[in-house]
Write a protein that holds these residues in place. Structure first.
Motif, PDB file in Angstrom:
ATOM      1  N   GLY A 110      45.482  46.044 -12.707  1.00  0.00           N
ATOM      2  CA  GLY A 110      44.554  45.121 -11.655  1.00  0.00           C
ATOM      3  C   GLY A 110      43.926  44.019 -12.166  1.00  0.00           C
ATOM      4  O   GLY A 110      43.566  43.748 -11.303  1.00  0.00           O
ATOM      5  N   ASN A 111      43.943  44.284 -13.559  1.00  0.00           N
ATOM      6  CA  ASN A 111      43.428  42.621 -13.746  1.00  0.00           C
ATOM      7  C   ASN A 111      44.952  41.361 -14.305  1.00  0.00           C
ATOM      8  O   ASN A 111      46.406  42.342 -14.934  1.00  0.00           O
ATOM      9  N   VAL A 112      44.534  40.631 -14.472  1.00  0.00           N
ATOM     10  CA  VAL A 112      46.114  39.792 -15.035  1.00  0.00           C
ATOM     11  C   VAL A 112      46.266  39.328 -16.532  1.00  0.00           C
ATOM     12  O   VAL A 112      45.232  39.086 -17.447  1.00  0.00           O
ATOM     13  N   ILE A 113      47.378  39.623 -16.848  1.00  0.00           N
ATOM     14  CA  ILE A 113      47.405  40.058 -18.058  1.00  0.00           C
ATOM     15  C   ILE A 113      48.870  38.927 -18.400  1.00  0.00           C
ATOM     16  O   ILE A 113      49.248  37.840 -18.153  1.00  0.00           O
ATOM     17  N   TYR A 114      48.715  37.846 -19.491  1.00  0.00           N
ATOM     18  CA  TYR A 114      48.926  36.455 -20.095  1.00  0.00           C
ATOM     19  C   TYR A 114      49.279  36.518 -21.472  1.00  0.00           C
ATOM     20  O   TYR A 114      48.571  37.206 -21.868  1.00  0.00           O
ATOM     21  N   GLN A 115      50.320  35.909 -21.658  1.00  0.00           N
ATOM     22  CA  GLN A 115      51.018  35.352 -23.200  1.00  0.00           C
ATOM     23  C   GLN A 115      50.836  33.404 -23.769  1.00  0.00           C
ATOM     24  O   GLN A 115      51.251  32.864 -22.354  1.00  0.00           O
ATOM     25  N   VAL A 116      50.772  33.678 -24.868  1.00  0.00           N
ATOM     26  CA  VAL A 116      51.291  31.846 -25.348  1.00  0.00           C
ATOM     27  C   VAL A 116      51.420  32.075 -26.190  1.00  0.00           C
ATOM     28  O   VAL A 116      51.719  32.392 -27.573  1.00  0.00           O
ATOM     29  N   VAL A 117      52.923  30.912 -26.119  1.00  0.00           N
ATOM     30  CA  VAL A 117      54.015  30.520 -26.677  1.00  0.00           C
ATOM     31  C   VAL A 117      53.295  29.733 -28.271  1.00  0.00           C
ATOM     32  O   VAL A 117      52.091  28.893 -27.900  1.00  0.00           O
ATOM     33  N   SER A 118      53.630  30.724 -29.267  1.00  0.00           N
ATOM     34  CA  SER A 118      52.756  30.193 -30.093  1.00  0.00           C
ATOM     35  C   SER A 118      53.363  28.426 -30.838  1.00  0.00           C
ATOM     36  O   SER A 118      54.060  27.774 -30.437  1.00  0.00           O
TER      37      SER A 118
END
Length: 195
Positions: free
Chosen positions: A48-56
């Motif tokens: 139930g948590n937000v996960i994300y990625q960041v482009v290098s």
């Protein structure tokens, strides 16, 4: 005359002359385009948590780190590891949001080397090495002599404890160059430029 056909154009010739057709010189590119430091692949995980990625991207020619919630370690944004999400994935919990605005500020933190005072620190084991921090609850963390902060984007949710929807806003759209100016008696100042 002999011209080979290429991407985006065709060539026809006969005894009456030749033609070059460039109507497709920019063929459709169906791949999604991203830019350095773009917040991508935002979703809600099973917990139930937000996960994300960041482009290098680069910060003064250094690739910053991100706290990877899967491995519980800080890893470089450009890491390539078999069987692990690339780029690394970060997670936001309820404590990572401003309670009023329901917003988490995804921030790039960097500081000078503790020994040489060179900015930014190039020691990846140091807390002063450039790092993307998820979950700043303040829109602007105050700069200090040991760290400068820059908001690269935000993630806003409908509910901080059980989010069902989210909105992503992007502030930074490219790699960065930064300067730190420190004069006696005042807090260091940090200046940023997109490259």
């Amino acid at each position: 005359m002999k011209i080979q056909p290429g991407v985006g154009y065709t060539f026809d010739s006969s005894s009456k002359g030749f033609t070059i057709d460039t109507s497709e010189q920019f063929p459709d590119n169906t791949q999604a385009t991203t830019h350095p430091f773009e917040i991508v692949n935002v979703r809600i995980n099973a917990a139930g948590n937000v996960i994300y990625q960041v482009v290098s991207g680069t910060f003064n020619n250094l690739v910053p780190q991100l706290d990877d919630y899967i491995s519980s370690t800080s890893v470089l944004l450009d890491r390539v590891t078999a069987g692990v999400a690339n780029p690394p994935t970060a997670e936001l919990t309820s404590s990572n949001y401003d309670a009023t605005t329901k917003t988490s500020y995804i921030t790039l933190r960097s500081g000078p080397d503790a020994t040489t005072n060179v900015f930014p620190s190039s020691d990846v084991t140091s807390a002063r090495y450039p790092q993307v921090i998820g979950g700043n609850v303040s829109p602007v963390s105050p700069d200090t002599d040991t760290a400068g902060f820059l908001v690269i984007g935000t993630i806003t949710v409908d509910n901080v404890t059980t989010p069902t929807t989210f909105t992503v806003s992007q502030n930074i759209t490219g790699s960065l160059w930064a300067d730190r100016i420190k004069l006696a008696g005042i807090t260091a100042r940090y200046y940023y430029a997109r490259i």
